[in-house]
Design an enzyme around this catalytic site. Structure first.
Site, mmCIF file in Angstrom:
data_model
loop_
_atom_site.group_PDB
_atom_site.id
_atom_site.type_symbol
_atom_site.label_atom_id
_atom_site.label_comp_id
_atom_site.label_asym_id
_atom_site.label_seq_id
_atom_site.Cartn_x
_atom_site.Cartn_y
_atom_site.Cartn_z
ATOM 1 N N ARG A 1 11.144 27.861 -25.814
ATOM 2 C CA ARG A 1 9.771 27.496 -26.806
ATOM 3 C C ARG A 1 9.127 28.520 -27.101
ATOM 4 N NH1 ARG A 1 9.740 24.065 -22.101
ATOM 5 N NH2 ARG A 1 10.329 21.936 -22.707
ATOM 6 N N TYR B 1 -11.893 2.615 -4.144
ATOM 7 C CA TYR B 1 -11.880 1.428 -3.241
ATOM 8 C C TYR B 1 -12.009 -0.122 -4.204
ATOM 9 C CZ TYR B 1 -13.625 -2.349 -0.584
ATOM 10 O OH TYR B 1 -14.096 -3.662 -0.121
ATOM 11 N N CYS C 1 17.845 14.010 -6.838
ATOM 12 C CA CYS C 1 17.030 12.915 -5.910
ATOM 13 C C CYS C 1 17.560 11.610 -6.000
ATOM 14 C CB CYS C 1 15.762 13.241 -5.932
ATOM 15 S SG CYS C 1 15.245 15.092 -5.738
ATOM 16 N N SER D 1 20.975 19.235 -16.059
ATOM 17 C CA SER D 1 19.356 18.561 -16.145
ATOM 18 C C SER D 1 19.647 17.342 -15.629
ATOM 19 C CB SER D 1 19.056 18.793 -17.743
ATOM 20 O OG SER D 1 18.761 19.997 -17.920
ATOM 21 N N ALA E 1 15.937 24.240 -12.204
ATOM 22 C CA ALA E 1 15.087 25.448 -12.326
ATOM 23 C C ALA E 1 15.870 26.217 -13.697
ATOM 24 C CB ALA E 1 15.207 26.272 -11.192
ATOM 25 N N TRP F 1 -12.993 2.140 4.314
ATOM 26 C CA TRP F 1 -12.573 3.434 4.524
ATOM 27 C C TRP F 1 -11.025 3.520 4.520
ATOM 28 C CZ3 TRP F 1 -15.515 7.277 5.837
ATOM 29 C CH2 TRP F 1 -16.949 7.372 6.098
#
Length: 460
Positions: free
Chosen positions: A24, A432, A47, A43, A14, A440
């Site tokens: 920028r 599909y 995870c 940075s 963040a 389905w």
């Protein structure tokens, strides 16, 4: 005219996304940017740490998106190993401690971004700070754990906690050749799922050779003569350990913010408006794991520590600080994980979440496959769906399976964000072909069954 001064506390997703986006939009002559990071890295992907530990990711630096030198090359004064210890809101300045030299100094700001992240939950139990007990919050933690694994003479690992981090670290320990026991104080692993879906995860972990003990509240870490962790104690048993990994979860790191009276929510995270500006403060923004965000399904704030949200927060903050415009409307609570080849996904509300906000609902669970049943490699998949009683509005979806099961939850996440009913979902035009899906899709099968349940209840 002097450049406006932006100070950023926190050098990960963040914080540095905010700094980079602001740069920028405004050059150094218009906006000076100073960022403080108390650790050694910036940075990076927290995870990805379990996959580095497991060996799936070979090098630590593969997890680093941008180095301090790269940030500095963009005219961002990034100060590493420097911890902000005090915020003077009225005086518009922060005090920072150089953790290597011990020197302190004040830095003034016109605009402040708080991106202090989250801290791992570490219960105040005997032996919790012993050598051989590891959290996995940052890259330093990951390296310390790898060092312990390399030195370990035994091959017994105990993971405390069975949430996302706990399950991912159990897989990492298994891949490292350790005998793995997971101690979970809850009814089933993955408390972000309903217990019936968590049971599927438990069964799969057992099948992989991971021992999962539910209802196991840890009381202490027992140490050996060398002071290192030797066993994990619960009320009813002792589990020998050559390494202990904490996967109990995290909580917002808001110590600095609380000290100066910034508003926090029921889960301990900072409260912001849609622009990520701290409520009641025109020149202070906050984002990432230290904030609470609006749950679009439940209508309440919640704390979700995910890099996806943190990067979005940073982009929005940087735009607003840099003279642009952006808002963060909220989340539906989408998350995916895996343990070996078992994929786990959820979005929206669990049953207990729906009860907590006073919603009446129905549920439906279906078994399907990720590909056409006749196509080679088709594997089973379980989908559970929640819909609001009477309206049929989709409330949540949970998926456990293999063969690309987890990312199917994205369809449900879009439907939740759009406020769709389960009946509307049955008409979705999804892709599909036999290698990718049955005729389905499993999510649509679950939607059809949920519509049937609603009709039987006389609500649709």
């Amino acid at each position: 005219m002097a450049a406006e001064r932006l100070v950023v506390i926190g050098g990960d997703a963040a914080g540095m996304s905010a700094a980079s986006q602001a740069r920028r939009l405004k050059g150094p002559d218009e906006l000076s940017i100073t960022a403080f990071e108390r650790g050694h890295f910036t940075s990076y992907s927290a995870c990805g740490i379990p996959y580095w530990v497991s060996g799936d990711v070979e090098q630590r630096d593969d997890l680093i998106a941008r180095t301090p030198e790269e940030h500095r090359a963009r005219a961002i004064d990034l100060r590493m190993r420097t911890e902000v210890t005090e915020i003077d809101v009225a005086g518009q300045r922060v005090r920072a401690l150089d953790r290597d030299s011990g020197e302190t100094s004040w830095t003034g700001f016109d605009k402040l971004v708080i991106a202090t992240g989250a801290r791992p939950v570490r219960p105040a139990l005997p032996g919790m700070d012993a050598a051989g007990v590891h959290g996995v919050q940052n890259l330093d933690d990951g390296q310390a754990l790898l060092d312990t694994l390399d030195r370990a003479t035994g091959r017994r690992a105990v993971v405390i906690g069975a949430g996302y981090i706990g399950v991912e670290m159990a897989e990492a320990m298994l891949k490292r050749g350790f005998e793995v026991t997971v101690l979970n104080r809850g009814e089933q692993p993955m408390a972000t799922l309903d217990p019936d879906m968590g049971r599927l995860v438990h069964d799969a972990m057992d099948g992989l050779g991971i021992t999962t003990v539910n209802g196991a509240a840890v009381t202490a870490i027992r140490t050996g003569a060398d002071g290192r962790a030797a066993a994990v104690e619960t009320a009813g048993a002792s589990y020998p350990a050559d390494v202990v990994v904490l996967g109990i979860g995290v909580e917002p790191e808001t110590t600095l913010a609380r000290a100066v009276g910034l508003p926090v929510g029921p889960h301990g995270g900072l409260l912001t408006d849609l622009s990520m500006r701290v409520v009641g403060h025109d020149n202070i923004w906050a984002g990432g794991d230290c904030v609470e965000v609006l749950d679009l399904v439940a209508g309440r704030t919640r704390h979700i520590a995910l890099g996806t949200h943190a990067n979005k927060h940073g982009q929005i903050i940087g735009s607003n600080v840099g003279g642009g415009y952006g808002t963060f409307p909220g989340v539906v609570g989408t998350a995916v994980s895996k343990v070996c080849d078992l994929e786990i996904a959820r979005t929206g509300l669990r049953e207990k979440d729906a009860h907590a906000v006073g919603l009446r609902f129905v549920t439906a669970t279906i078994e399907s496959t990720g590909r056409a049943g006749y196509y080679p490699g088709a594997r089973p998949m379980t989908v559970k769906m929640l819909a609001e009683y009477r309206t049929g509005r989709l409330l949540g979806v949970q998926i456990v399976g293999r063969d690309g099961a987890a990312k199917r939850v994205d369809v449900a996440a879009v439907a939740l964000t759009a406020g769709m009913t389960v009946e509307q979902m049955t008409a979705l035009d999804l892709g599909y072909a036999p290698p990718f899906s049955p005729v389905w899709d499993p999510v649509l099968v679950a939607a059809r069954k949920t519509v049937t349940v609603l009709r039987k209840a006389g609500t649709a």
